[in-house]
Design a protein around this motif. Structure first.
Motif, PDB file in Angstrom:
ATOM      1  N   GLU A   1       5.970  -1.583   8.788  1.00  0.00           N
ATOM      2  CA  GLU A   1       6.130  -2.240  10.088  1.00  0.00           C
ATOM      3  C   GLU A   1       4.796  -2.551  10.749  1.00  0.00           C
ATOM      4  O   GLU A   1       4.659  -3.531  11.467  1.00  0.00           O
ATOM      5  N   GLN A   2       3.801  -1.744  10.480  1.00  0.00           N
ATOM      6  CA  GLN A   2       2.488  -1.975  11.069  1.00  0.00           C
ATOM      7  C   GLN A   2       1.826  -3.263  10.551  1.00  0.00           C
ATOM      8  O   GLN A   2       0.836  -3.717  11.100  1.00  0.00           O
ATOM      9  N   TYR A   3       2.398  -3.848   9.500  1.00  0.00           N
ATOM     10  CA  TYR A   3       1.811  -5.052   8.924  1.00  0.00           C
ATOM     11  C   TYR A   3       2.621  -6.300   9.255  1.00  0.00           C
ATOM     12  O   TYR A   3       2.430  -7.345   8.644  1.00  0.00           O
TER      13      TYR A   3
ATOM     14  N   MET B   1       4.396  -7.408   1.472  1.00  0.00           N
ATOM     15  CA  MET B   1       5.383  -6.357   1.217  1.00  0.00           C
ATOM     16  C   MET B   1       6.281  -6.163   2.437  1.00  0.00           C
ATOM     17  O   MET B   1       7.487  -5.941   2.296  1.00  0.00           O
ATOM     18  N   TYR B   2       5.722  -6.269   3.620  1.00  0.00           N
ATOM     19  CA  TYR B   2       6.538  -6.183   4.837  1.00  0.00           C
ATOM     20  C   TYR B   2       7.607  -7.285   4.827  1.00  0.00           C
ATOM     21  O   TYR B   2       8.783  -7.030   5.062  1.00  0.00           O
TER      22      TYR B   2
ATOM     23  N   MET C   1      -2.207   8.771   0.622  1.00  0.00           N
ATOM     24  CA  MET C   1      -2.614   7.771   1.607  1.00  0.00           C
ATOM     25  C   MET C   1      -3.154   6.547   0.889  1.00  0.00           C
ATOM     26  O   MET C   1      -4.006   6.655   0.012  1.00  0.00           O
ATOM     27  N   ILE C   2      -2.635   5.400   1.287  1.00  0.00           N
ATOM     28  CA  ILE C   2      -3.075   4.132   0.719  1.00  0.00           C
ATOM     29  C   ILE C   2      -3.766   3.360   1.830  1.00  0.00           C
ATOM     30  O   ILE C   2      -3.141   2.993   2.830  1.00  0.00           O
ATOM     31  N   GLU C   3      -5.048   3.162   1.647  1.00  0.00           N
ATOM     32  CA  GLU C   3      -5.867   2.469   2.654  1.00  0.00           C
ATOM     33  C   GLU C   3      -5.439   1.014   2.799  1.00  0.00           C
ATOM     34  O   GLU C   3      -5.077   0.359   1.823  1.00  0.00           O
ATOM     35  N   SER C   4      -5.533   0.521   3.993  1.00  0.00           N
ATOM     36  CA  SER C   4      -5.202  -0.879   4.255  1.00  0.00           C
ATOM     37  C   SER C   4      -6.491  -1.648   4.536  1.00  0.00           C
ATOM     38  O   SER C   4      -6.751  -2.059   5.649  1.00  0.00           O
ATOM     39  N   ASN C   5      -7.279  -1.817   3.493  1.00  0.00           N
ATOM     40  CA  ASN C   5      -8.534  -2.541   3.636  1.00  0.00           C
ATOM     41  C   ASN C   5      -8.291  -4.051   3.630  1.00  0.00           C
ATOM     42  O   ASN C   5      -7.169  -4.522   3.413  1.00  0.00           O
ATOM     43  N   ALA C   6      -9.337  -4.814   3.874  1.00  0.00           N
ATOM     44  CA  ALA C   6      -9.222  -6.273   3.969  1.00  0.00           C
ATOM     45  C   ALA C   6      -8.669  -6.880   2.681  1.00  0.00           C
ATOM     46  O   ALA C   6      -7.892  -7.835   2.724  1.00  0.00           O
ATOM     47  N   GLU C   7      -9.042  -6.324   1.562  1.00  0.00           N
ATOM     48  CA  GLU C   7      -8.578  -6.841   0.268  1.00  0.00           C
ATOM     49  C   GLU C   7      -7.066  -6.654   0.095  1.00  0.00           C
ATOM     50  O   GLU C   7      -6.389  -7.503  -0.466  1.00  0.00           O
ATOM     51  N   ARG C   8      -6.542  -5.549   0.593  1.00  0.00           N
ATOM     52  CA  ARG C   8      -5.117  -5.244   0.428  1.00  0.00           C
ATOM     53  C   ARG C   8      -4.233  -5.834   1.524  1.00  0.00           C
ATOM     54  O   ARG C   8      -3.012  -5.872   1.378  1.00  0.00           O
ATOM     55  N   MET C   9      -4.817  -6.265   2.619  1.00  0.00           N
ATOM     56  CA  MET C   9      -4.029  -6.711   3.763  1.00  0.00           C
ATOM     57  C   MET C   9      -3.003  -7.798   3.410  1.00  0.00           C
ATOM     58  O   MET C   9      -1.832  -7.677   3.804  1.00  0.00           O
ATOM     59  N   PRO C  10      -3.354  -8.851   2.674  1.00  0.00           N
ATOM     60  CA  PRO C  10      -2.332  -9.857   2.334  1.00  0.00           C
ATOM     61  C   PRO C  10      -1.163  -9.257   1.532  1.00  0.00           C
ATOM     62  O   PRO C  10      -0.003  -9.618   1.763  1.00  0.00           O
TER      63      PRO C  10
END
Length: 136
Positions: A132-134, A105-106, A91-100
């Motif tokens: 797709e969620q991003y 990547m999407y 599982m790779i968390e989608s925290n604020a730092e990783r969101m961009p």
């Protein structure tokens, strides 16, 4: 959150590596690929532990071989534990730092211009489903 099966990590890493990207997109892909590689290295270490725990060894500590293959102590136990390991999720968390990075990547996957078929197409579809969620 992104969820990958440990059994599929290598396929995803190889696919991402094959994408022909430039500049920022290439750097973003490399950052994400590093996350997958970290999990893959851990998976590889766990596979080595299984081998060490479940394969017969000679008196000198080397693995016992029969017909060019290592000999398991108990095939059923090894198979069960191996299957469990392969089905574990990363599982790779989608925290604020990783969101961009995840949103980029999407976009990278959506703009992929490779002609895909067979297993490569399946890996692409799996990655697209995860990202797709991003979509923005």
């Amino acid at each position: 959150m992104l969820v990958f099966l440990k059994a599929n990590l290598e396929k995803h890493i190889v696919f991402l590596h094959q994408l022909k990207l430039e500049a920022k997109e290439s750097r973003i892909r490399t950052r994400f690929k590093k996350l997958l590689v970290e999990h893959y290295q851990q998976f590889h270490e766990e596979m080595e532990e299984l081998k060490d725990q479940h394969m017969l060894k000679n008196e000198d500590g080397s693995f016992a071989m029969r017909n060019g293959s290592m000999v398991p102590r108990d095939s059923l136990i090894l198979q069960k534990e191996l299957q469990e390991l392969l089905e574990e999720q990363v599982m790779i968390e989608s925290n604020a730092e990783r969101m961009p990075m995840l949103q980029a990547m999407y976009r990278i996957l959506q703009n992929c211009s490779l002609q895909l078929e067979g297993e490569t197409a399946d890996v692409y579809d799996q990655l697209c489903e995860q990202f797709e969620q991003y979509a923005q």
